[in-house]
Design a protein around this motif. Sequence first.
Motif: not given
Length: 244
Positions: A153-157
């Motif tokens: 999720f952090a990567n996607m953000q």
Amino acid sequence: MTDLDIVRIPAFTDNYIWLVHDPVSAETVVIDPGDATPVLAEAERRGWTIGQVWNTHWHADHTGGNAAIKAATGATISGPAAESAKIPTLDVPLEDGDTVRIGAHVAHVIAAPGHTAGHILFHLSDDATIFVGDTLFAMGCGRLFEGTPEQMFANMQRLAALPGETSVYCAHEYTQSNARFATVADPDNADIAARMRDVDTLRAAGEATVPTTIALERATNPFLRADSAGQLAARRAAKDSFRG
């Protein structure tokens, strides 16, 4: 836009290896060469000399050609420091915030654990170009083999925050199956329905669907559009068993 020449090389059943050439310096880099044979053949056909290999992660379909390319060309191999024990051909271990270069073009290394524990991305910000390995796909994201939903999720953000015109070079042709899942995960999204039609048309003609762009993924990628790590985890688990 970039003045780099970026060539897509199909490998195995659905992999893409990226051959990148800077016409100014005449330098050439290959990214994630799972198989050396088509890479060396394409470089020779174009009269390019491979000087570097950049690996995003350790999986064999991304590193299996390293040794043969190094033996044939003397290329320097750069990749994630955290996975150096799994990439025995590695010459230059890279961490978040490091840089590598092709001619005057600078690629910033971004740590992106999730698919593997040490996965990295190569972001050529001045060229509006990013090589994402198996972290982001057109309309999808990588399986969580070694990382957590929170990490992905952090990567996607982080990826979603890049300029919309950024060209995204991923390592697999998964878009058609990803699009089918996206129509289920986000059924009221008209952009997804329209893209599904475009993808089906391209694949029916035998055409590739990547690179993509950050703007297109913001509109149609259910993982990039997830509003929490929990929602991403639920969608990833659903996609893992999806047979649509």
